[in-house]
Design an enzyme around this catalytic site. Structure first.
Site, PDB file in Angstrom:
ATOM      1  N   LYS A  54     -37.956  20.974 -78.485  1.00 45.07           N
ATOM      2  CA  LYS A  54     -38.020  21.729 -77.233  1.00 45.07           C
ATOM      3  C   LYS A  54     -39.474  22.035 -76.876  1.00 45.07           C
ATOM      4  O   LYS A  54     -39.879  21.883 -75.713  1.00 45.07           O
ATOM      5  CB  LYS A  54     -37.221  23.040 -77.358  1.00 45.07           C
ATOM      6  CG  LYS A  54     -35.720  22.810 -77.310  1.00 45.07           C
ATOM      7  CD  LYS A  54     -34.915  24.042 -77.706  1.00 45.07           C
ATOM      8  CE  LYS A  54     -33.424  23.696 -77.762  1.00 45.07           C
ATOM      9  NZ  LYS A  54     -32.589  24.732 -78.385  1.00 45.07           N
ATOM     10  N   GLN A  98     -32.932  30.668 -80.416  1.00 41.73           N
ATOM     11  CA  GLN A  98     -32.173  29.578 -81.040  1.00 41.73           C
ATOM     12  C   GLN A  98     -31.030  30.142 -81.884  1.00 41.73           C
ATOM     13  O   GLN A  98     -31.221  31.038 -82.700  1.00 41.73           O
ATOM     14  CB  GLN A  98     -33.131  28.735 -81.908  1.00 41.73           C
ATOM     15  CG  GLN A  98     -32.520  27.507 -82.534  1.00 41.73           C
ATOM     16  CD  GLN A  98     -32.143  26.424 -81.523  1.00 41.73           C
ATOM     17  OE1 GLN A  98     -32.754  26.298 -80.462  1.00 41.73           O
ATOM     18  NE2 GLN A  98     -31.127  25.655 -81.849  1.00 41.73           N
ATOM     19  N   ASP A 121     -30.729  29.621 -71.039  1.00 36.77           N
ATOM     20  CA  ASP A 121     -29.580  29.074 -71.780  1.00 36.77           C
ATOM     21  C   ASP A 121     -28.260  29.360 -71.045  1.00 36.77           C
ATOM     22  O   ASP A 121     -27.238  28.737 -71.343  1.00 36.77           O
ATOM     23  CB  ASP A 121     -29.475  29.776 -73.144  1.00 36.77           C
ATOM     24  CG  ASP A 121     -29.880  28.888 -74.305  1.00 36.77           C
ATOM     25  OD1 ASP A 121     -29.767  27.659 -74.186  1.00 36.77           O
ATOM     26  OD2 ASP A 121     -30.290  29.448 -75.336  1.00 36.77           O
TER      27      ASP A 121
HETATM   28  N1  GUN Z   1     -28.155  26.067 -80.953  1.00 34.70           N
HETATM   29  C1  GUN Z   1     -27.558  24.865 -80.723  1.00 34.70           C
HETATM   30  N2  GUN Z   1     -27.562  24.582 -79.399  1.00 34.70           N
HETATM   31  C2  GUN Z   1     -28.176  25.622 -78.786  1.00 34.70           C
HETATM   32  C3  GUN Z   1     -28.495  25.894 -77.431  1.00 34.70           C
HETATM   33  O1  GUN Z   1     -28.196  25.136 -76.495  1.00 34.70           O
HETATM   34  N3  GUN Z   1     -29.155  27.067 -77.206  1.00 34.70           N
HETATM   35  C4  GUN Z   1     -29.471  27.917 -78.212  1.00 34.70           C
HETATM   36  N4  GUN Z   1     -30.109  29.049 -77.899  1.00 34.70           N
HETATM   37  N5  GUN Z   1     -29.199  27.688 -79.478  1.00 34.70           N
HETATM   38  C5  GUN Z   1     -28.552  26.544 -79.757  1.00 34.70           C
END
Ligand code: GUN
Length: 297
Positions: A54, A98, A121
């Protein structure tokens, strides 16, 4: 194989290229770059890989990446304090914590602490509510990526029968809302659904998001259907000690019957990060009061 392959990797690369041009324009107008803050708590290996990707993708799009790594022993209060600091930071347009968080931390409370207007998100209940009532908010990245692929493949989705297998807050439920908004007739199937095979066989659009390797077989698919496989499952590979990634759909079988199908890897997966960047770019424009042309992304 008769199905067309839906190339999510290529689509995501195209989206990221378009975003980079929009970011350059935003920087010229706003005098700053859009900023995404990513918070990682603990050392979960998969989460570390996601967070690194990311950050890299954010910088490649010309945006500012702020990364915060806290030890697995960080207290809930420490994480809340960091999120509040990011809420108040004008250089931060988007905040992503995350998941999963360590077991001693209340995930719901942490997500509820994020400013909904920085919740790129789309996990905050305010954004869940906005999505279900048709208001502008932030939509979870993976389902929005699936909709982009479906629109690109099928154009107007009105009147199509869509079956989603899986009812998670992150994929299944928002996917249902998005497909409803596209005027599909939506069924959400799950582990307790009776005659799952027959339910799936009615679908013009199948979205598989159950997290069970190759559970959906070729003879569950209606001929010509469009199959979106959200699953990413690591299973033993052909050689001893090696693993490989498979989806929730038995790809080779389904590709004999479907009209179009996303592969794993290279289908939905690459869309998630591209849409995260897209949501952050949208947040930056809204927060800075810089207009974003409708349909630009
Ligand atoms: N963990 C796995 N996929 C995601 C996501 O799309 N966002 C977040 N914040 N954590 C994740």
């Amino acid at each position: 194989m008769s199905a067309d392959i839906i190339d999510g990797k290529a689509f995501a690369e195209g989206l990221r290229t378009r975003l980079a041009a929009i970011v350059a324009d935003f920087r010229a107008k706003a005098g700053r770059a859009p900023g995404l803050a990513v918070v990682l708590v603990g050392e979960d290996p998969a989460s570390q890989v996601y967070v690194r990707s990311k950050g890299k993708a954010t910088r490649e799009a010309g945006m500012e990446s702020f990364e915060y790594r806290l030890p697995a022993t960080a207290t809930q209060d420490e994480i809340v304090a960091l999120v509040k600091k990011l809420n108040a930071d004008d250089a931060v347009d988007g905040i992503l914590v995350q998941l999963p968080l360590p077991a001693h931390v209340n995930e719901d409370l942490i997500i509820a602490t994020i400013d909904p207007d920085k919740d790129v998100d789309g996990f905050h209940v305010v954004n869940v509510g906005r999505l279900s009532t048709g208001l502008h908010g932030y939509v979870p990245c993976t389902p929005l990526g699936c909709i982009m692929l479906l629109r690109d493949r099928l154009g107007d989705l009105s009147g199509l029968d869509a079956v989603i297998v899986g009812r998670s807050n992150i994929v299944g439920k928002p996917m249902a809302q998005l497909l409803l908004a596209e005027n599909c007739t939506v069924t959400v199937a799950h582990s307790r659904t009776k005659n799952l095979r027959d339910v799936v066989r009615r679908a013009d659009i199948v979205v598989a998001a159950v997290g069970r390797p190759e559970m959906i077989r070729g003879d569950w698919i209606k001929p010509g259907a469009t199959v979106i496989d959200v699953g990413i499952n690591r299973v033993p590979g052909a050689e001893p000690g090696k693993t490989k990634l498979v989806g929730d759909v038995a790809f080779a079988e389904a590709a004999e019957v479907a009209g179009a199908i996303t592969p794993v890897p290279g289908g939905v997966g690459p869309m998630t990060i591209a849409v995260l960047l897209r949501n952050t770019v949208v947040a930056a424009h809204r927060r800075a009061g810089v207009p974003l042309a409708k349909g630009a992304i």
